[in-house]
Design a protein around this motif. Structure first.
Motif, PDB file in Angstrom:
ATOM      1  N   GLN A   1       0.858  -1.186   0.000  1.00 52.76           N
ATOM      2  CA  GLN A   1       0.000   0.000   0.000  1.00 52.76           C
ATOM      3  C   GLN A   1       0.903   1.248   0.000  1.00 52.76           C
ATOM      4  O   GLN A   1       2.088   1.148   0.330  1.00 52.76           O
ATOM      5  CB  GLN A   1      -0.879   0.004   1.256  1.00 52.76           C
TER       6      GLN A   1
ATOM      7  N   ASP B   1       2.549  -7.688   4.878  1.00 54.28           N
ATOM      8  CA  ASP B   1       1.399  -7.860   3.990  1.00 54.28           C
ATOM      9  C   ASP B   1       1.892  -8.283   2.606  1.00 54.28           C
ATOM     10  O   ASP B   1       2.447  -7.472   1.868  1.00 54.28           O
ATOM     11  CB  ASP B   1       0.622  -6.538   3.943  1.00 54.28           C
TER      12      ASP B   1
ATOM     13  N   GLU C   1      -1.078  -6.349  -6.248  1.00 55.60           N
ATOM     14  CA  GLU C   1      -2.167  -6.906  -5.432  1.00 55.60           C
ATOM     15  C   GLU C   1      -2.891  -5.788  -4.699  1.00 55.60           C
ATOM     16  O   GLU C   1      -4.098  -5.837  -4.495  1.00 55.60           O
ATOM     17  CB  GLU C   1      -1.601  -7.919  -4.419  1.00 55.60           C
ATOM     18  N   GLU C   2      -2.129  -4.756  -4.299  1.00 54.35           N
ATOM     19  CA  GLU C   2      -2.718  -3.703  -3.471  1.00 54.35           C
ATOM     20  C   GLU C   2      -3.564  -2.710  -4.252  1.00 54.35           C
ATOM     21  O   GLU C   2      -4.098  -1.759  -3.695  1.00 54.35           O
ATOM     22  CB  GLU C   2      -1.626  -2.979  -2.678  1.00 54.35           C
TER      23      GLU C   2
ATOM     24  N   GLN D   1      -4.462  -9.535   9.344  1.00 52.84           N
ATOM     25  CA  GLN D   1      -4.860  -8.139   9.101  1.00 52.84           C
ATOM     26  C   GLN D   1      -6.156  -7.781   9.808  1.00 52.84           C
ATOM     27  O   GLN D   1      -6.878  -6.879   9.361  1.00 52.84           O
ATOM     28  CB  GLN D   1      -5.015  -7.854   7.599  1.00 52.84           C
TER      29      GLN D   1
ATOM     30  N   ARG E   1     -17.530  -4.661   0.689  1.00 50.77           N
ATOM     31  CA  ARG E   1     -17.131  -6.079   0.737  1.00 50.77           C
ATOM     32  C   ARG E   1     -18.129  -6.874   1.569  1.00 50.77           C
ATOM     33  O   ARG E   1     -18.609  -6.408   2.605  1.00 50.77           O
ATOM     34  CB  ARG E   1     -15.755  -6.227   1.390  1.00 50.77           C
TER      35      ARG E   1
ATOM     36  N   ALA F   1     -10.090  -9.641   4.212  1.00 48.23           N
ATOM     37  CA  ALA F   1      -9.183  -8.977   3.255  1.00 48.23           C
ATOM     38  C   ALA F   1      -9.204  -9.776   1.963  1.00 48.23           C
ATOM     39  O   ALA F   1      -9.536 -10.955   1.951  1.00 48.23           O
ATOM     40  CB  ALA F   1      -7.769  -8.927   3.808  1.00 48.23           C
ATOM     41  N   LEU F   2      -8.821  -9.130   0.896  1.00 45.59           N
ATOM     42  CA  LEU F   2      -8.737  -9.798  -0.398  1.00 45.59           C
ATOM     43  C   LEU F   2      -7.371 -10.391  -0.582  1.00 45.59           C
ATOM     44  O   LEU F   2      -6.406  -9.905   0.016  1.00 45.59           O
ATOM     45  CB  LEU F   2      -8.911  -8.766  -1.504  1.00 45.59           C
TER      46      LEU F   2
ATOM     47  N   HIS G   1      -2.153  -2.410   6.780  1.00 47.63           N
ATOM     48  CA  HIS G   1      -2.243  -1.229   5.909  1.00 47.63           C
ATOM     49  C   HIS G   1      -1.843   0.004   6.715  1.00 47.63           C
ATOM     50  O   HIS G   1      -2.485   1.057   6.650  1.00 47.63           O
ATOM     51  CB  HIS G   1      -3.643  -1.092   5.285  1.00 47.63           C
TER      52      HIS G   1
HETATM   53  O1  HGY Z   1      -7.405  -4.600   0.307  1.00 47.01           O
HETATM   54  C1  HGY Z   1      -7.142  -5.795   0.536  1.00 47.01           C
HETATM   55  O2  HGY Z   1      -7.903  -6.534   1.112  1.00 47.01           O
HETATM   56  C2  HGY Z   1      -5.809  -6.323   0.168  1.00 47.01           C
HETATM   57  O3  HGY Z   1      -4.924  -6.078   1.197  1.00 47.01           O
HETATM   58  N1  HGY Z   1      -5.331  -5.786  -1.051  1.00 47.01           N
END
Ligand code: HGY
Ligand code: MN
Ligand code: MN
Length: 397
Positions: free
Chosen positions: A80, A87, A114-115, A177, A273, A342-343, A368
């Motif tokens: 991020q 992460d 990914e972020e 997370q 989400r 989290a994704l 994050h």
């Molecule tokens: O935002 C998310 O869940 C991952 O950290 N990209």
């Protein structure tokens, strides 16, 4: 060969040096930044040292390929804009340690973006076929840089896309997370499902004007529109959401953002989400209806950017069972099954092969943020669970 805990911890700290923020253990390593590309180049060398063949695909996903069919393990090494050191990085370095110590072939991956500098889990979304490359190339970051330009920064390094059929499955280790494991004083979470997400940009266009001379009743103030939209949206969502549903307005670009100017335009992200795809769709409808109402009432133009999203997915039962077995060996009485809010890249990879995920605790549930951290003993416990699981998955002679 046995896994080497010291080598694993040392490599994790080495990766942290790329883009180190100087605040705690934090990192600033967004996708395609100088720090991100330098970290990937270092990782490629570590993969080669481990006997893997490094391979950058056209969007900068970095694979360390074992010969022949193999299990794929890893996560992402971009961060991020203000990110923690674990992460994504944890899953990549843990995979590397398993690959260099396991008897069976293990390939390693660090997915790119990914972020979501450009979207949502961009690199794995493209590799898995969920996001066409030509469509991705038109996405822009918050400063207007197109994805096509950003990925061009890796141009000299890249080759073709890797054929996913060479992999038998994908396992991703990650920090939780969130607060669950830390609060319950548990060491391991075996993931059952990953929630779905929707993410889009909304823009209200009013009239920029003088903040001293424009009477209140004549204003078409974009900030007031955003503020009214947010209040009404929170109110409307109350009838639809569960305690697990989350939504965030995390990026706001107010124009021209000056004390003495009535703002004429606001562009902002709305992200939501939930584990239920129908609920995600219902929330989208509410967002669009509410935005249209506010625009009509306050004399605003209204437009939307591209809508991105991922569906909720369940983990593969047999890979998951191997992780559960490992958790029982390593942390009996101190592990649980849990969903992921989290994704993760695993969501995209599940289009291609069976996937499973493992969590270790996040201290105080923080991520994050530069303050993100995990006890070293928990990082090592997670590594041992992976090791047990991979050994269990080994084909029987
Ligand atoms: O935002 C998310 O869940 C991952 O950290 N990209
Ligand atoms: Mn991550
Ligand atoms: Mn993240």
């Amino acid at each position: 060969m046995a896994i080497n805990e010291n080598r694993f911890v040392a490599d994790l700290h080495k990766l942290r040096e790329f883009g180190a923020s100087g605040v705690g253990k934090g990192v600033i390593r967004p996708a395609y930044s100088e720090a991100d590309i330098a970290a990937r180049t270092w990782l490629a060398n570590r993969m080669a040292d481990a006997g893997l063949t490094p391979h950058f695909d056209p969007v900068g996903n970095l694979f360390g390929l074992a010969d022949g069919p193999s299990l794929l393990m890893g996560s992402h090494s971009d961060s991020q804009p203000e990110g923690g050191w674990l992460d994504g990085a944890l899953g990549v370095i843990a995979a590397l340690e398993i690959a260099r110590s396991s008897d069976q072939p293990v390939s390693v991956v660090s997915f790119q973006d990914e972020e979501g500098r450009f979207g949502v889990t961009t690199g794995s979304a493209i590799w898995s076929g969920g996001l066409p490359l030509d469509q991705a190339d038109e996405l822009t970051d918050h400063t207007g840089i197109p994805f096509a330009t950003a990925r061009g920064a890796m141009g000299d390094l890249t080759e073709g896309f890797v054929d996913p059929t060479r992999f038998t499955g994908f396992i991703e280790m990650h920090i939780e997370q969130g607060p669950t494991l830390d609060t319950q004083k548990e060491q391991i979470g075996v993931v059952t499902d990953i929630v779905g997400i929707r993410d889009m940009v909304v823009q209200f266009e009013g009239q920029q004007n003088h903040a001293g001379t424009t009477p209140m009743h004549l204003r078409r103030d974009a900030f007031q529109a955003l503020s009214a939209f947010n209040t009404r949206l929170n109110d409307r969502f109350r009838n639809v959401v569960t305690p697990q549903t989350v939504w965030t307005i995390g990026h706001v670009d107010l124009h021209p953002n000056a004390s003495s100017i009535v703002p004429g335009r606001v562009r902002f992200s709305v992200q939501w989400r939930d584990g239920d795809a129908d609920r995600l769709a219902r929330m989208e409808e509410i967002i669009r209806v509410t935005a249209a109402e506010i625009a009509a009432e306050m004399g605003m133009g209204l437009s939307y950017g591209p809508m991105l999203g991922l569906e909720p997915v369940a983990m593969d039962p047999s890979l998951r069972a191997a992780l559960e077995h490992g958790a029982e060996q390593v942390a009996s009485g101190k592990w649980r099954r849990m969903p992921s809010g989290a994704l993760h890249d695993a969501t995209n990879v599940s289009r291609l092969m069976p996937v499973a995920m493992l969590f270790v605790p996040s201290i105080n549930g923080i991520s994050h943020d530069f303050a993100e951290d995990t006890a070293e003993s928990d990082l090592i416990a997670g590594l041992h669970v992976l090791d047990h699981a991979v050994q269990r998955l080994q084909p029987k002679p």
